[in-house]
Write an enzyme that holds these catalytic residues in place. Sequence first.
Site, short mmCIF file in Angstrom:
data_model
loop_
_atom_site.label_atom_id
_atom_site.label_comp_id
_atom_site.label_asym_id
_atom_site.label_seq_id
_atom_site.Cartn_x
_atom_site.Cartn_y
_atom_site.Cartn_z
N ASP A 202 0.85 -1.20 0.00
CA ASP A 202 0.00 0.00 0.00
C ASP A 202 0.89 1.25 0.00
O ASP A 202 0.78 2.11 0.87
CB ASP A 202 -0.91 -0.01 1.23
CG ASP A 202 -2.06 0.99 1.13
OD1 ASP A 202 -2.43 1.35 0.00
OD2 ASP A 202 -2.58 1.41 2.18
N ASP A 219 3.41 1.73 8.14
CA ASP A 219 2.13 1.04 7.99
C ASP A 219 2.19 -0.10 6.98
O ASP A 219 1.75 0.03 5.83
CB ASP A 219 1.02 2.02 7.64
CG ASP A 219 -0.36 1.37 7.79
OD1 ASP A 219 -0.43 0.20 8.22
OD2 ASP A 219 -1.37 2.03 7.47
#
Length: 328
Positions: A202, A219
């Site tokens: 991502d 993340d």
Amino acid sequence: MALALHPFEQLSPARIVDAVESLGFWLPGEPFALNSYENRVFLFHDDERRRWVAKFYRPRRWSDAQIQEEHDFLAELDEAGIPVAAPWCNAAGASLHFFEGFRFALFPQVSGQAPELDNPSHLFALGDLVGQLHGVGQRRSFIHRHQLDVPTMIEESREQVLGSPWLSRHQRKAYERISAALGEQLKARAWPSESLLRTHGDCHLGNILGRDEHFALVDFDDCLMAPAVQDLWMMLTAQDDQEAQMQLSELLEGYEQHRDFPRGELALIEPLRGLRLMRYAAWLVTRWSDPAFPKAFPWVADEGYWDQHLRTLEQQRQLLESNPRWLA
């Protein structure tokens, strides 16, 4: 009958403090909620003024083994000297912690700003960073994390959107037709499983922070087995061909300081963009029971949003019928 609370509604400030302090920290102030929807993420500082991020995982999304595999990958990257936020471990070496039904982890805060995608030196640095990441990612495979499985993801997205209450009868028919046609185009561009490697998954600007030409990745919640281009295509944002080729050239030059980039994967850029468009709309409707979503994304309930979504999907379908834009 009272409606059952969503699990995250039970995550009060006091419970967050108690969870963190159960690990031996002491918090002189309340944690500050960061902008996160899939999980709940809070910034805090301890009594030594060190700044940390506490990440509380969405219940039932990942198994413990999948979360641990994310953490192990981060520790491996950190050990290799790649700038990431590796999770804190207690004296027993555990990075995944449990408190009153919640699973959570602590990460050192990464400060800085997002890179500028019209800055060639930033693009080179980003390519260099992802090339380092993939140099480690190719060493072994994930066992528990997902693979980027286009047919499954397309069908799940279609079912989720068509099962939502937001589309009118006309929009539902249009979505069935357009998403089916786009889905067939995406499935036709599938990749061999042996080409997959461990990726961030991502890699958008919100997950890249730094200053000057020094950036870190944060993340890794969506890390998975995927083609290498999965971690590059979201940085290719240019609207005109000249700038597009500049972006691609700088990214690949930085990337290939560490490993060869498989040029055939450039044909996957627009298919991956189409897949993300479908998955994003599906994500919004499947998370609607989380009270944070109607507040943050109220336009999902508007007919105009779905008209625009249909137009965007149709434009992407037409784009995939034309000649590939992204060439090395």
